[in-house]
Scaffold this motif. Structure first.
Motif, short mmCIF file in Angstrom:
data_model
loop_
_atom_site.label_atom_id
_atom_site.label_comp_id
_atom_site.label_asym_id
_atom_site.label_seq_id
_atom_site.Cartn_x
_atom_site.Cartn_y
_atom_site.Cartn_z
N LEU A 197 0.84 -1.21 0.00
CA LEU A 197 0.00 0.00 0.00
C LEU A 197 0.87 1.25 0.00
CD1 LEU A 197 -2.87 -1.02 2.44
CD2 LEU A 197 -3.17 -0.19 0.08
N ALA A 198 1.93 1.25 0.79
CA ALA A 198 2.84 2.40 0.84
C ALA A 198 3.47 2.65 -0.52
CB ALA A 198 3.91 2.17 1.90
N ILE A 199 3.88 1.59 -1.17
CA ILE A 199 4.50 1.73 -2.50
C ILE A 199 3.48 2.29 -3.50
CG2 ILE A 199 5.44 0.43 -4.45
CD1 ILE A 199 6.69 -1.48 -2.27
N ALA A 200 2.27 1.74 -3.48
CA ALA A 200 1.24 2.21 -4.41
C ALA A 200 0.92 3.69 -4.18
CB ALA A 200 -0.03 1.36 -4.27
N TYR B 272 2.03 6.68 6.13
CA TYR B 272 1.17 5.96 7.07
C TYR B 272 1.36 4.45 6.91
CZ TYR B 272 -2.97 3.76 9.00
OH TYR B 272 -3.80 2.92 9.70
N HIS B 273 1.35 3.98 5.68
CA HIS B 273 1.46 2.55 5.45
C HIS B 273 2.88 2.03 5.68
CE1 HIS B 273 -2.66 1.78 4.47
NE2 HIS B 273 -2.67 2.88 3.72
N TYR B 274 3.90 2.84 5.44
CA TYR B 274 5.26 2.41 5.82
C TYR B 274 5.34 2.23 7.33
CZ TYR B 274 7.32 3.00 1.18
OH TYR B 274 7.64 2.89 -0.15
N ARG B 275 4.71 3.15 8.06
CA ARG B 275 4.70 3.03 9.53
C ARG B 275 3.95 1.76 9.98
NH1 ARG B 275 6.70 7.66 11.68
NH2 ARG B 275 6.52 9.53 10.41
N LYS B 276 2.85 1.45 9.28
CA LYS B 276 2.11 0.22 9.61
C LYS B 276 2.96 -1.02 9.31
CE LYS B 276 -1.65 -0.17 10.86
NZ LYS B 276 -2.20 -0.32 12.21
N ALA B 277 3.69 -1.00 8.20
CA ALA B 277 4.57 -2.13 7.87
C ALA B 277 5.64 -2.29 8.94
CB ALA B 277 5.20 -1.94 6.49
N ILE B 278 6.16 -1.18 9.43
CA ILE B 278 7.15 -1.21 10.52
C ILE B 278 6.51 -1.78 11.77
CG2 ILE B 278 8.47 0.26 12.10
CD1 ILE B 278 9.07 2.05 9.59
N GLU B 279 5.30 -1.35 12.06
CA GLU B 279 4.57 -1.84 13.23
C GLU B 279 4.42 -3.37 13.19
OE1 GLU B 279 -0.02 -1.29 14.49
OE2 GLU B 279 1.05 0.58 14.06
N TYR B 280 4.23 -3.91 11.99
CA TYR B 280 4.09 -5.36 11.82
C TYR B 280 5.44 -6.05 11.61
CZ TYR B 280 -0.98 -5.04 11.61
OH TYR B 280 -2.30 -4.83 11.92
N HIS C 79 7.77 -5.79 9.24
CA HIS C 79 8.09 -6.31 7.90
C HIS C 79 9.60 -6.58 7.86
CE1 HIS C 79 9.12 -6.16 3.63
NE2 HIS C 79 8.01 -6.84 3.53
N PRO C 80 10.01 -7.78 7.46
CA PRO C 80 11.37 -8.26 7.72
C PRO C 80 12.51 -7.69 6.88
CG PRO C 80 10.14 -9.92 6.53
CD PRO C 80 9.18 -8.82 6.86
N THR C 81 12.24 -7.03 5.76
CA THR C 81 13.35 -6.62 4.90
C THR C 81 14.00 -5.30 5.29
OG1 THR C 81 11.98 -5.40 3.34
CG2 THR C 81 12.30 -7.77 2.91
N GLY C 82 13.29 -4.48 6.03
CA GLY C 82 13.81 -3.15 6.35
C GLY C 82 13.41 -2.10 5.31
N MET C 83 12.78 -2.53 4.23
CA MET C 83 12.41 -1.59 3.16
C MET C 83 11.50 -0.48 3.68
SD MET C 83 10.37 -2.20 -0.42
CE MET C 83 11.65 -3.10 -1.25
N ALA C 84 10.57 -0.83 4.57
CA ALA C 84 9.65 0.19 5.09
C ALA C 84 10.41 1.29 5.83
CB ALA C 84 8.60 -0.45 6.00
N TYR C 85 11.42 0.90 6.59
CA TYR C 85 12.24 1.89 7.31
C TYR C 85 12.97 2.78 6.30
CZ TYR C 85 11.88 -0.87 11.66
OH TYR C 85 11.44 -1.53 12.78
N GLU C 86 13.60 2.15 5.34
CA GLU C 86 14.38 2.90 4.37
C GLU C 86 13.52 3.88 3.58
OE1 GLU C 86 17.50 2.04 0.78
OE2 GLU C 86 15.66 0.85 0.82
N LYS C 87 12.41 3.39 3.04
CA LYS C 87 11.56 4.25 2.21
C LYS C 87 10.89 5.35 3.03
CE LYS C 87 12.39 1.88 -1.50
NZ LYS C 87 13.31 2.36 -2.51
N LEU C 88 10.53 5.04 4.28
CA LEU C 88 9.96 6.08 5.15
C LEU C 88 11.02 7.15 5.43
CD1 LEU C 88 7.71 7.29 6.85
CD2 LEU C 88 8.38 5.73 8.71
#
Length: 137
Positions: free
Chosen positions: A44-47, A59-67, A69-78
Motif C-alpha cells: 500500500l505504501a508503495i502504491a 502511514y502505510h510504511y509506519r504500519k509495515a514497521i509496526e508489523y 516487515h522483515p526486509t527493512g524496506m519500510a524503514y528505508e523508504k519512510l
C-alpha cells in the motif's frame, strides 16, 4: 503469502495502482498473519507513493514497521520520504530504529544495517549544515 497480496504487487508493477489499493484494502489485518499484514502495508505504501500521496505512503510504511516487515524496506523508504519532506530529525529516528532492531533486516535482505548507518550519517551531516545555515541568518 496471501494470493491477493501477490496479485496487488503484480498490479503495482503493471501500474494499476487503484486496483492494487482496492485489493489490499479488502484484506483485514486482523485476519492476516503478522508477516502478511506487514507485506500488505508495504505494498500500500508503495502504491500510494507512486500516486504521489506521501502522507498515505508514510502511514502505510509506519504500519509495515509496526508489523515488523522483515526486509527493512519500510524503514528505508519512510526515511527517504521524511527526508524529502524536510523532516530530518524524524528520518534520523527511523534510521536509528532500524539500526537498533535485533532482527530486521533479515539476512540476505537487499538492505543492511551498514546501508542504514550510511544513510543516517548523511542525514546527520545534512542536518548539521541546516543548523549552521539557520544560525547564520
Amino acid at each position: 503469502m496471501k494470493a491477493e497480496i501477490i496479485e496487488a504487487a503484480n498490479s503495482i508493477n503493471q501500474k494499476k495502482l487503484d486496483r492494487a489499493i482496492d485489493l489490499l484494502n479488502l484484506l483485514d489485518d486482523k485476519h492476516l498473519s503478522k508477516e502478511d499484514a506487514g507485506m500488505k502495508h508495504l505494498h500500500l505504501a508503495i502504491a500510494f507513493g507512486k500516486k504521489k500521496d506521501i502522507d498515505q505512503s508514510n502511514y502505510h510504511y509506519r504500519k509495515a514497521i509496526e508489523y515488523d516487515h522483515p526486509t527493512g524496506m519500510a524503514y528505508e523508504k519512510l526515511a527517504i520520504n521524511l527526508t524529502k519532506q524536510g523532516k530530518l530529525e524524524e528520518a534520523l529516528e527511523i534510521c536509528q530504529r532500524l539500526i537498533d532492531h535485533p532482527t530486521i533486516p533479515q539476512p540476505r535482505s537487499y538492505l543492511t544495517k551498514d546501508d542504514m548507518r550510511e544513510r543516517k550519517k548523511k542525514l546527520e551531516t545534512r542536518l548539521a549544515k541546516n543548523v549552521e545555515k539557520n544560525s547564520k541568518t
